[in-house]
Design a protein around this motif. Structure first.
Motif, PDB file in Angstrom:
ATOM      1  N   ILE A 177       2.500  10.552  18.629  1.00  0.00           N
ATOM      2  CA  ILE A 177       2.992  11.890  18.294  1.00  0.00           C
ATOM      3  C   ILE A 177       4.493  11.993  18.567  1.00  0.00           C
ATOM      4  CG2 ILE A 177       2.879  14.342  18.914  1.00  0.00           C
ATOM      5  CD1 ILE A 177      -0.100  13.919  19.519  1.00  0.00           C
ATOM      6  N   ILE A 178       4.920  11.473  19.714  1.00  0.00           N
ATOM      7  CA  ILE A 178       6.339  11.525  20.085  1.00  0.00           C
ATOM      8  C   ILE A 178       7.178  10.717  19.098  1.00  0.00           C
ATOM      9  CG2 ILE A 178       8.022  10.817  21.831  1.00  0.00           C
ATOM     10  CD1 ILE A 178       5.893  11.462  23.959  1.00  0.00           C
ATOM     11  N   ARG A 179       6.692   9.541  18.712  1.00  0.00           N
ATOM     12  CA  ARG A 179       7.427   8.723  17.745  1.00  0.00           C
ATOM     13  C   ARG A 179       7.408   9.363  16.361  1.00  0.00           C
ATOM     14  NH1 ARG A 179       5.414   3.992  16.607  1.00  0.00           N
ATOM     15  NH2 ARG A 179       3.436   4.109  17.747  1.00  0.00           N
ATOM     16  N   PHE A 180       6.309  10.012  16.000  1.00  0.00           N
ATOM     17  CA  PHE A 180       6.233  10.754  14.742  1.00  0.00           C
ATOM     18  C   PHE A 180       7.275  11.866  14.731  1.00  0.00           C
ATOM     19  CE2 PHE A 180       4.648  14.403  12.347  1.00  0.00           C
ATOM     20  CZ  PHE A 180       4.298  13.842  11.124  1.00  0.00           C
ATOM     21  N   ASP A 181       7.374  12.596  15.825  1.00  0.00           N
ATOM     22  CA  ASP A 181       8.352  13.673  15.944  1.00  0.00           C
ATOM     23  C   ASP A 181       9.775  13.132  15.813  1.00  0.00           C
ATOM     24  OD1 ASP A 181       9.311  16.292  16.488  1.00  0.00           O
ATOM     25  OD2 ASP A 181       9.561  15.784  18.600  1.00  0.00           O
ATOM     26  N   ALA A 182      10.045  11.982  16.439  1.00  0.00           N
ATOM     27  CA  ALA A 182      11.381  11.372  16.372  1.00  0.00           C
ATOM     28  C   ALA A 182      11.718  10.940  14.951  1.00  0.00           C
ATOM     29  CB  ALA A 182      11.455  10.185  17.325  1.00  0.00           C
ATOM     30  N   VAL A 183      10.733  10.417  14.236  1.00  0.00           N
ATOM     31  CA  VAL A 183      10.962   9.983  12.857  1.00  0.00           C
ATOM     32  C   VAL A 183      11.233  11.181  11.954  1.00  0.00           C
ATOM     33  CG1 VAL A 183       9.867   8.938  10.826  1.00  0.00           C
ATOM     34  CG2 VAL A 183       9.660   7.837  13.049  1.00  0.00           C
ATOM     35  N   LYS A 338       5.887   2.040  10.755  1.00  0.00           N
ATOM     36  CA  LYS A 338       4.815   2.062   9.764  1.00  0.00           C
ATOM     37  C   LYS A 338       3.469   2.481  10.344  1.00  0.00           C
ATOM     38  CE  LYS A 338       6.781  -1.397   6.612  1.00  0.00           C
ATOM     39  NZ  LYS A 338       6.563  -2.710   5.951  1.00  0.00           N
ATOM     40  N   ASP A 339       3.250   2.221  11.630  1.00  0.00           N
ATOM     41  CA  ASP A 339       1.926   2.482  12.203  1.00  0.00           C
ATOM     42  C   ASP A 339       1.595   3.961  12.318  1.00  0.00           C
ATOM     43  OD1 ASP A 339       3.967   2.475  14.280  1.00  0.00           O
ATOM     44  OD2 ASP A 339       2.333   2.741  15.704  1.00  0.00           O
ATOM     45  N   ILE A 340       2.612   4.838  12.189  1.00  0.00           N
ATOM     46  CA  ILE A 340       2.325   6.273  12.314  1.00  0.00           C
ATOM     47  C   ILE A 340       2.212   6.972  10.958  1.00  0.00           C
ATOM     48  CG2 ILE A 340       3.412   6.489  14.580  1.00  0.00           C
ATOM     49  CD1 ILE A 340       5.864   7.649  13.202  1.00  0.00           C
ATOM     50  N   ILE A 341       2.445   6.241   9.870  1.00  0.00           N
ATOM     51  CA  ILE A 341       2.421   6.863   8.542  1.00  0.00           C
ATOM     52  C   ILE A 341       1.054   7.466   8.234  1.00  0.00           C
ATOM     53  CG2 ILE A 341       2.602   6.413   6.060  1.00  0.00           C
ATOM     54  CD1 ILE A 341       4.697   4.282   6.697  1.00  0.00           C
ATOM     55  N   VAL A 342       0.000   6.755   8.590  1.00  0.00           N
ATOM     56  CA  VAL A 342      -1.355   7.202   8.270  1.00  0.00           C
ATOM     57  C   VAL A 342      -1.714   8.507   8.973  1.00  0.00           C
ATOM     58  CG1 VAL A 342      -2.474   5.918  10.136  1.00  0.00           C
ATOM     59  CG2 VAL A 342      -3.744   6.411   8.044  1.00  0.00           C
ATOM     60  N   TRP A 343      -1.009   8.828  10.070  1.00  0.00           N
ATOM     61  CA  TRP A 343      -1.324  10.014  10.863  1.00  0.00           C
ATOM     62  C   TRP A 343      -0.623  11.284  10.367  1.00  0.00           C
ATOM     63  CZ3 TRP A 343      -4.935   9.712  14.697  1.00  0.00           C
ATOM     64  CH2 TRP A 343      -5.283   8.437  15.140  1.00  0.00           C
ATOM     65  N   TYR A 344       0.128  11.197   9.300  1.00  0.00           N
ATOM     66  CA  TYR A 344       0.972  12.317   8.873  1.00  0.00           C
ATOM     67  C   TYR A 344       0.260  13.682   8.823  1.00  0.00           C
ATOM     68  CZ  TYR A 344       3.875  15.363   6.041  1.00  0.00           C
ATOM     69  OH  TYR A 344       4.584  16.443   5.592  1.00  0.00           O
ATOM     70  N   PRO A 345      -0.860  13.843   8.121  1.00  0.00           N
ATOM     71  CA  PRO A 345      -1.466  15.181   8.006  1.00  0.00           C
ATOM     72  C   PRO A 345      -1.866  15.782   9.357  1.00  0.00           C
ATOM     73  CG  PRO A 345      -2.424  13.661   6.420  1.00  0.00           C
ATOM     74  CD  PRO A 345      -1.640  12.842   7.381  1.00  0.00           C
ATOM     75  N   ILE A 346      -2.395  14.941  10.244  1.00  0.00           N
ATOM     76  CA  ILE A 346      -2.862  15.434  11.545  1.00  0.00           C
ATOM     77  C   ILE A 346      -1.681  15.778  12.443  1.00  0.00           C
ATOM     78  CG2 ILE A 346      -4.175  14.844  13.620  1.00  0.00           C
ATOM     79  CD1 ILE A 346      -5.848  12.955  11.867  1.00  0.00           C
ATOM     80  N   PHE A 347      -0.708  14.873  12.524  1.00  0.00           N
ATOM     81  CA  PHE A 347       0.426  15.088  13.413  1.00  0.00           C
ATOM     82  C   PHE A 347       1.314  16.231  12.946  1.00  0.00           C
ATOM     83  CE2 PHE A 347       0.495  10.472  15.219  1.00  0.00           C
ATOM     84  CZ  PHE A 347      -0.654  10.774  15.935  1.00  0.00           C
ATOM     85  N   GLU A 348       1.340  16.489  11.638  1.00  0.00           N
ATOM     86  CA  GLU A 348       2.113  17.628  11.137  1.00  0.00           C
ATOM     87  C   GLU A 348       1.560  18.929  11.726  1.00  0.00           C
ATOM     88  OE1 GLU A 348       3.644  19.422   6.885  1.00  0.00           O
ATOM     89  OE2 GLU A 348       1.527  18.905   7.089  1.00  0.00           O
ATOM     90  N   ILE A 350      -0.234  19.241  14.488  1.00  0.00           N
ATOM     91  CA  ILE A 350       0.012  19.230  15.936  1.00  0.00           C
ATOM     92  C   ILE A 350       1.433  19.672  16.245  1.00  0.00           C
ATOM     93  CG2 ILE A 350       0.215  17.739  17.970  1.00  0.00           C
ATOM     94  CD1 ILE A 350      -2.116  16.108  16.868  1.00  0.00           C
ATOM     95  N   LEU A 351       2.401  19.172  15.480  1.00  0.00           N
ATOM     96  CA  LEU A 351       3.797  19.550  15.718  1.00  0.00           C
ATOM     97  C   LEU A 351       4.039  21.028  15.406  1.00  0.00           C
ATOM     98  CD1 LEU A 351       6.089  16.614  14.544  1.00  0.00           C
ATOM     99  CD2 LEU A 351       5.486  17.296  16.854  1.00  0.00           C
ATOM    100  N   LEU A 352       3.408  21.543  14.368  1.00  0.00           N
ATOM    101  CA  LEU A 352       3.549  22.959  14.037  1.00  0.00           C
ATOM    102  C   LEU A 352       3.026  23.831  15.173  1.00  0.00           C
ATOM    103  CD1 LEU A 352       2.544  23.048  10.261  1.00  0.00           C
ATOM    104  CD2 LEU A 352       4.787  23.605  11.223  1.00  0.00           C
TER     105      LEU A 352
END
Length: 371
Positions: A177-183, A338-348, A350-352
Motif C-alpha cells: 500500500i505504501i509503495r502504491f501510494d508512492a507510485v 510491477k508487483d503492485i499493478i494488480v492491486w490497483y482497484p483495491i488500493f485505490e 484504501i487510499l481514498l
C-alpha cells in the motif's frame, strides 16, 4: 426520485470526464513517454546529506556515496545535533576523504530542531553551484546515481526531480500500500512537471542549482513549517522552463517504509498538512482529482444500487477502471514496481478512505510539530 437519480447520473458522468481528462492529458504524459537518453555531463556537484542520529544507516550509505562513478563532486555531510555516533563517523570520513566536507549544526532557540535551518547551512557551505540531495536513511544502489541525476541539468533545466522508492517487504500488504501510494504520487508530480506545471519533489532524491535556492530566499517563506524542505521549495521555485524529471532505475533511492499502519498514518498526516501551503492552482488540481475520483465511485455505487441506467453506469465505470489501470500500470512499470499493478482497484479504495480519514483528523486535531 427519478429527477434526483438523473441529476446524480449527470454528476457521475461529469466526474468520469474529469477523471478521463486527468488520465489522458496529464498522467499519460509520464506513463506513456518514451525514455530519452540524456547526454552525460560532469558538472561540479555538491552532494548534500542531512543526518540526525542515523549512524546505523550511514555505515552502509557512506561507502556508496564516496565511491560514486563521477569525476567532480564533493560530499557535504550535515550533522544536525546528533546524540549518537553520527558525528564521529562523519569526522572519520572527513579525515579520510579530501572531497568530504562536514557541517556541524548546533541547536539554537530560534530554529530548534529545524531541518530547513540545517540544510541552509549545508547549502551555504557547498562550494559548487549544482546541488544533489538525499537523506542519511536512504539507500543508493548504483555507483552512477550522481551521473544519472546530473545528466538532466542543462542551461534551462536547473531543477531535477528524482524518484524515492521504498524497500520491498515480502508478504507485507501495508508495504505494498505504501509503495502504491508512492507510485501514485510520483506519477502525478512527474506528469505535471512534464506538462510544465511542476508542484513538488522529494528531498530523498532532488537536485537543483544553488541560484534557484537563493532566488526564492531559501526556505524563509515556510521556515516555520516543520516539513516541506523539498516539496514546498519546489512548489515555490519550480516553473515551466526550469524543471525536468529523472526516472532511470540507476537514479532511484530507496528508503525503509513504515511497518505499522499508525506510523504510516502519521507520515501521511505530515504530508497532508504540508500540501495546504501549496500554490492555489496546485491545491485546486489535487483537490479536483481527489473529489472526482471519490464521487465517481460513490455515485456509481448509488446509481447501481437503484439500477438506474445500470448498463451505462457499469460500462462507464468498467472503462474507467481499465483505462486508469493501464495508465497506472505503465507508470508503475517505469518505476520498477510491477508487483503492485494488480492491486490497483483495491488500493485505490484504501487510499481514498485513508485520505478522508486524514482530512477529518487534521480538521479536528492540528498536526503536531513534525520532526
Amino acid at each position: 426520485m427519478e429527477t434526483t437519480l438523473f441529476i446524480l447520473f449527470i454528476a457521475f458522468l461529469v466526474f468520469f470526464v474529469i477523471q478521463f481528462v486527468y488520465q489522458s492529458f496529464v498522467f499519460s504524459r509520464f506513463s506513456f513517454v518514451k525514455p530519452k537518453k540524456e547526454t552525460l555531463k560532469s558538472v561540479p556537484v555538491s552532494v548534500i546529506v542531512w543526518a540526525k542520529n542515523e549512524y546505523e544507516n550511514l555505515v552502509t550509505q557512506l561507502p556508496v556515496l564516496v565511491t560514486q562513478n563521477y569525476p567532480n563532486y564533493e560530499l557535504v555531510l550535515i550533522d544536525d545535533a546528533s546524540n549518537d555516533e553520527t558525528l564521529d563517523l562523519f569526522e572519520a570520513y572527513e579525515k579520510q576523504y579530501s572531497f568530504v566536507k562536514l557541517v556541524k549544526v548546533k541547536n539554537n532557540e530560534a530554529f530548534w530542531g529545524n531541518k530547513k535551518f540545517a540544510l541552509t547551512l549545508g547549502i551555504k557551505a557547498a562550494k559548487n553551484e549544482y546541488l544533489l540531495f538525499t537523506d542519511a536513511d536512504c539507500r543508493i544502489t548504483s555507483e552512477n546515481w550522481i551521473l544519472e541525476m546530473t545528466s538532466h541539468f542543462s542551461f534551462k533545466k536547473t531543477i531535477v526531480l528524482g524518484y524515492g522508492a521504498y524497500n520491498k517487504i515480502k508478504g507485507s500488504v501495508l508495504n505494498k500500500i505504501i509503495r502504491f501510494d508512492a507510485v501514485i504520487s510520483a506519477i502525478q508530480y512527474f506528469s505535471w512537471a512534464k506538462i510544465g506545471k511542476p508542484y513538488m519533489g522529494i528531498g530523498r532524491n532532488l537536485a537543483y542549482k544553488k541560484s534557484e535556492f537563493f532566488n526564492v530566499n531559501g526556505f524563509i517563506n515556510h521556515i516555520r513549517v516543520r516539513s516541506g524542505e523539498d516539496d514546498l521549495f519546489v512548489n515555490e521555485a519550480a516553473n515551466t522552463s526550469n524543471t525536468t524529471i529523472c526516472y532511470s532505475p540507476e537514479s532511484f533511492t530507496y528508503s525503509e517504509a513504515k511497518t505499522t499502519f499508525k506510523e504510516w498514518l502519521n507520515q501521511k498526516r505530515k504530508e497532508t498538512s504540508t500540501k495546504k501551503h501549496y500554490k492555489s492552482f496546485d491545491k485546486l488540481q489535487l483537490g479536483l482529482y481527489f473529489i472526482s475520483q471519490l464521487f465517481c465511485i460513490i455515485l456509481a455505487i448509488i446509481l447501481l444500487s437503484f439500477q438506474y441506467n445500470w448498463i451505462i453506469v457499469s460500462s462507464v465505470l468498467g472503462f474507467r477502471y481499465v483505462f486508469n489501470w493501464i495508465v497506472f500500470g505503465y507508470g508503475a512499470a517505469k518505476l520498477k514496481e510491477k508487483d503492485i499493478i494488480v492491486w490497483y482497484p483495491i488500493f485505490e479504495i484504501i487510499l481514498l478512505i485513508t485520505q478522508i480519514r486524514l482530512a477529518f483528523t487534521n480538521l479536528i486535531h492540528k498536526p503536531e510539530h513534525w520532526k
